[in-house]
Design a protein around this motif. Structure first.
Motif, short mmCIF file in Angstrom:
data_model
loop_
_atom_site.label_atom_id
_atom_site.label_comp_id
_atom_site.label_asym_id
_atom_site.label_seq_id
_atom_site.Cartn_x
_atom_site.Cartn_y
_atom_site.Cartn_z
N PRO A 445 0.84 -1.21 0.00
CA PRO A 445 0.00 0.00 0.00
C PRO A 445 0.87 1.25 0.00
CG PRO A 445 0.08 -0.95 2.20
CD PRO A 445 0.79 -1.93 1.29
N LEU A 446 0.36 2.31 -0.58
CA LEU A 446 1.08 3.58 -0.59
C LEU A 446 1.41 4.01 0.84
CD1 LEU A 446 2.19 6.05 -2.10
CD2 LEU A 446 -0.13 7.00 -2.11
N SER A 447 0.56 3.66 1.80
CA SER A 447 0.81 4.03 3.19
C SER A 447 2.11 3.43 3.72
CB SER A 447 -0.36 3.58 4.07
OG SER A 447 -0.54 2.17 3.98
N ALA A 448 2.55 2.27 3.18
CA ALA A 448 3.81 1.68 3.62
C ALA A 448 4.99 2.56 3.20
CB ALA A 448 3.96 0.27 3.04
N PHE A 449 4.92 3.10 1.99
CA PHE A 449 5.97 4.00 1.53
C PHE A 449 5.92 5.31 2.32
CE2 PHE A 449 7.29 7.42 -1.48
CZ PHE A 449 8.64 7.09 -1.54
N GLU A 450 4.71 5.82 2.57
CA GLU A 450 4.56 7.04 3.37
C GLU A 450 5.17 6.86 4.75
OE1 GLU A 450 0.72 9.38 2.79
OE2 GLU A 450 0.11 7.35 2.24
N ALA A 451 4.90 5.73 5.39
CA ALA A 451 5.42 5.48 6.73
C ALA A 451 6.94 5.37 6.71
CB ALA A 451 4.81 4.19 7.29
N PHE A 452 7.48 4.71 5.69
CA PHE A 452 8.93 4.58 5.56
C PHE A 452 9.59 5.95 5.47
CE2 PHE A 452 12.81 4.22 3.05
CZ PHE A 452 13.46 3.16 3.65
N LEU A 453 9.03 6.82 4.65
CA LEU A 453 9.60 8.16 4.48
C LEU A 453 9.41 9.00 5.74
CD1 LEU A 453 11.02 10.02 2.50
CD2 LEU A 453 8.82 10.61 1.51
N ARG A 454 8.26 8.86 6.38
CA ARG A 454 7.99 9.63 7.59
C ARG A 454 8.93 9.24 8.73
NH1 ARG A 454 3.04 8.85 7.42
NH2 ARG A 454 2.94 6.99 8.74
N GLU A 455 9.21 7.95 8.87
CA GLU A 455 10.09 7.47 9.93
C GLU A 455 11.53 7.95 9.74
OE1 GLU A 455 9.59 3.31 9.62
OE2 GLU A 455 7.55 3.30 10.45
#
Length: 467
Positions: A445-455
């Motif tokens: 999911p796009l949210s997995a990439f968002e979380a990776f970048l946010r972390e």
């Protein structure tokens, strides 16, 4: 649909679009998308003979191969951006997607699309236009040619802006017989809108891929821009004012010039090949409001700013999937393959080109990460000993960062930068990297990439924002 005949097959946008579309169909992409799989395997045993030809013969063959894809000026009135869009959307499988990317061409981004299992609609596409009698070191003459012939194309395509690009350094062989018309969409248009309405899940996300790379340019008309030079071995100011290494380059190629007499820029605008024209964003936002879609913006300035982010994202995903993370695949320009990166468990690191800034980007990455056991590098050959070209020895030193094996993939350093056999061999050797074949993973999911970048806030020169 068949690809429109005036659309360049050798271009970055065409190759990256096709690799993305084919991946979503569960297929790989031989020969940068310019030939079927059987042809790549048939040519592999014989292409080495190309590199044994005299350098001048290889140069002529390379230039003429591009010319065969060029469009005579009198046929520019036949170009239709909407036909290009219709062909593009026909290449995708007919199913729903949680997101669709739109915008700048970028090799690292193709691996992101593969990991997320989403399509990409390019903003930019290339129409090569045949011409003769214009010397590669006379950009003013090339501008005059473009001004003379571009009218019918622009009249027939009110939804695009023409970025006419001329580069006597990196494109020296090609521009002997053609000029490069890059067209940037200012609006989605009927075909893209129809695809998005049919393919995006309700409430889905439009991911705008925005490379903000600027370049000094000249406005020729309302929707007509001229750009001298391009991203690679020379910064814009050296194209304008010259330098000792420009003088040496022109002397080696026996030019009548020792610097380029280029038109004076009147502004800084999005770079022709990689830059995002922001007018399209407004139309995407309008469309999203009308149909209840979300819009996110993936923003970066240099094309290679995405490369370490995507490589690290893959390395973490491989760990989660139980795939070894010790193999790095370094890709160059259009010599890339999201399909085989995943099938061979390779961490992809994409380079814009074969020039010094790209070598420095790779060196920074290797110096800042845990070492890789194996590093395999594709090296794009453009046929010219241009300013900023990195020697095989420099690339070899970067390959020596590998703990076990570092080697050129499909490349012959002795023939570089006229190693045209690599356009076939990179594919066949990539497939043979390992006997292990991993299944294509389920899309993240796009949210997995968002979380990776946010972390990892601040670790990359990339922003992901709500529009």
């Amino acid at each position: 649909m068949k690809r429109p005949p005036y659309l360049a097959g050798f271009d970055s946008a065409s190759a990256m679009f096709q690799s993305t579309a084919r991946y979503l169909r569960g297929q790989d992409m031989p020969m940068m998308g310019m030939g079927p799989k059987w042809l790549a395997h048939a040519l592999e045993p014989v292409v080495g003979g190309i590199n044994k030809l005299p350098a001048g013969v290889r140069d002529k063959l390379y230039a003429l191969s591009g010319w065969t894809e060029s469009l005579p000026p009198r046929k520019l009135r036949t170009v239709r951006a909407e036909d290009v869009a219709r062909w593009m959307v026909s290449e995708f499988p007919q199913r729903r997607f949680p997101a669709v990317a739109i915008g700048s061409s970028n090799g690292a981004a193709t691996h992101l699309y593969a990991a997320l299992g989403i399509p990409w609609l390019p903003q930019t596409f290339l129409v090569p236009v045949s011409r003769s009698g214009v010397h590669p070191d006379e950009p003013k003459d090339d501008l005059a040619f473009g001004r003379e012939v571009a009218g019918p194309l622009l009249e027939a395509n009110p939804e695009v802006q023409l970025h006419h690009m001329q580069d006597g350094n990196q494109d020296r062989l090609m521009v002997q017989y053609m000029t490069l018309f890059r067209l940037k969409r200012l609006a989605l248009g009927r075909a893209f809108e129809g695809f998005l309405k049919a393919a995006l899940e309700p409430g889905g996300t439009l991911l705008l891929v925005e490379c903000t790379l600027p370049w000094p340019t000249v406005r020729v008309g309302e929707r007509h821009i001229f750009q001298h030079g391009g991203l690679g071995g020379l910064p814009p100011e050296e194209y304008r004012t010259g330098s000792a290494r420009v003088e040496d380059f022109l002397a080696r190629y026996e030019s009548h010039r020792r610097s380029w007499d280029a038109p004076e820029p009147d502004g800084v605008r999005p770079e022709a090949e990689w830059g995002f024209e922001p007018t399209l964003r407004e139309d995407v936002l309008r469309f999203a409001r009308e149909h209840g879609f979300r819009v996110k913006r993936l923003i970066f300035e240099e094309p290679e700013h995405l490369s370490p982010l995507v490589a690290d994202f893959y390395r973490e995903r491989y760990r989660a999937w139980g795939v070894p993370t010790n193999r790095l695949l370094v890709e160059s320009f259009a010599l890339h393959s999201p399909y085989w990166a995943l099938r061979t468990g390779s961490v992809p690191f994409w380079l814009v080109f074969n020039k010094e800034p790209s070598a420095r980007a790779l060196e920074r990455y290797l110096s800042a990460r845990d070492p890789f056991d194996d590093i395999h590098l594709t090296l794009f050959s453009h046929g010219t000993e241009s300013v900023g070209l990195v020697s095989p020895e420099r690339w070899r030193a970067l390959l020596d960062h590998a703990r076990r094996e570092g080697r050129f993939l499909g490349g012959d350093p002795a023939a570089y930068p006229r190693d045209f056999a690599t356009y076939v061999r990179y594919y066949t050797e990539l497939k043979a990297l390992t006997e292990v074949r991993y299944p294509l993973p389920e899309p993240l999911p796009l949210s997995a990439f968002e979380a990776f970048l946010r972390e990892r806030d601040g670790a990359y020169e990339v922003a992901l924002e709500d529009a």
